[in-house]
Design an enzyme around this catalytic site. Sequence first.
Site, short mmCIF file in Angstrom:
data_model
loop_
_atom_site.label_atom_id
_atom_site.label_comp_id
_atom_site.label_asym_id
_atom_site.label_seq_id
_atom_site.Cartn_x
_atom_site.Cartn_y
_atom_site.Cartn_z
N SER A 44 0.42 -1.18 0.60
CA SER A 44 -0.19 -0.17 0.16
C SER A 44 0.48 1.18 0.34
O SER A 44 0.41 2.42 -0.63
CB SER A 44 -0.66 0.25 0.85
N LYS A 121 0.73 4.55 6.99
CA LYS A 121 0.36 5.00 6.20
C LYS A 121 0.33 6.35 5.52
O LYS A 121 1.69 6.94 6.80
CB LYS A 121 -1.12 5.45 6.18
#
Length: 289
Positions: A44, A121
Site C-alpha cells: 500500500s 500510511k
Amino acid sequence: MDEIEEKSFVASAVETIKTIVYALLIAGVFRTLFFQPFWIPSGSMKDTLLIGDFLFVNKMAYGYSYASCPKIQIPRFGVNIDADDFCGFLKDREMRILGGEPKRGDVVVFRHPITGSDYIKRLIGLPGDKIQMQAGVLQINGTAVGIEPTIDFGETYEPQGSQRNRPICANGAVGLGANCIKKKYIETLPNGVSYGILDTFDQDAMQLGGRMNVDSTKVYSVPEGHFFFMGDNRDNSSDSRVPQTIGGVGFVPMKDIVGRADRILFSSAGSSILAFWTWRSDRYFKAVN
C-alpha cells in the site's frame, strides 16, 4: 595455583555473561519504550516502502501514549501481546508525554481505531482540513495539490513477501515473471513535502470514469483531534478514504498514533527475513521520505 586460575576464569566468564544480559535487557527496554520494529507486509505504500522493508518506528516523535505501549506479536508461535495487555488502563486517555504534533506528509504508524492492528500510511489531512479526491487528484481545502508525471514504476509480477500477494499492474494482465508497470507521479503537499505516488489506471481510463471509487470521493471534513491518512500506492490502499464500518481506516484519533517511520534498516525481497540472499542492498539505512 591452577585452582585459583580456574576460579578467576569462571568469575570472569560469569561477569561477561552478566554484562551481556544487562546490555540486552537495556537494549530491549530502550527498543520497547522508544522504538518499535515494523515489517512491511503489503504494497500500500509502494514505492516509498516495499513489501519486505524492515524499519524501526520512532515512538517519541509525537510523544509517548497508550498506542506507544509495547506490542509483541509472533504469529508462528501464537504470541500476541497487545498494547491493551500492557497499558489498557490508558486506552481512553488523550494524554501524550513529550513529543510534537504530526506534520502533513509524515509517514506514520498508527493503530486501527477498531481492530488495533498496526497500519503505516502517509499523513495527508490535519484536524479541520477538508480532503477530497477528484479523478485521482488530491484536493486539500478546495485546492488541488501539485502533481507531475515521472518515470514509471516497474516490478516483477510474482508472489511477494510472506503473504505471497501479487501486484496490480497498469499494463493489464501479465504472466509470472513479466514486467508489472504502474504510472508514477510526484505529489507535492501545501507545506512543500514531495513524494512519489503510484497509479494503476491510465489517464484515458480516468477520463472515461474507469477509475476506482476512492479516486473520486466526497469531501471529508477531518474532526478535531483526528487525522486523515492515505497510502502512496493509491489504487491498492485501504486508508481514510474508506470508512471504518466497511473495512477502511476512516479518521484516526491522535491517541492511536504510534510514531513516525524515519529510516529503513534493510529490506528482503523474499518470503522470509532469514533469506539473506534476497536482501535489497540498495535499501540499507535508506531514509523514508
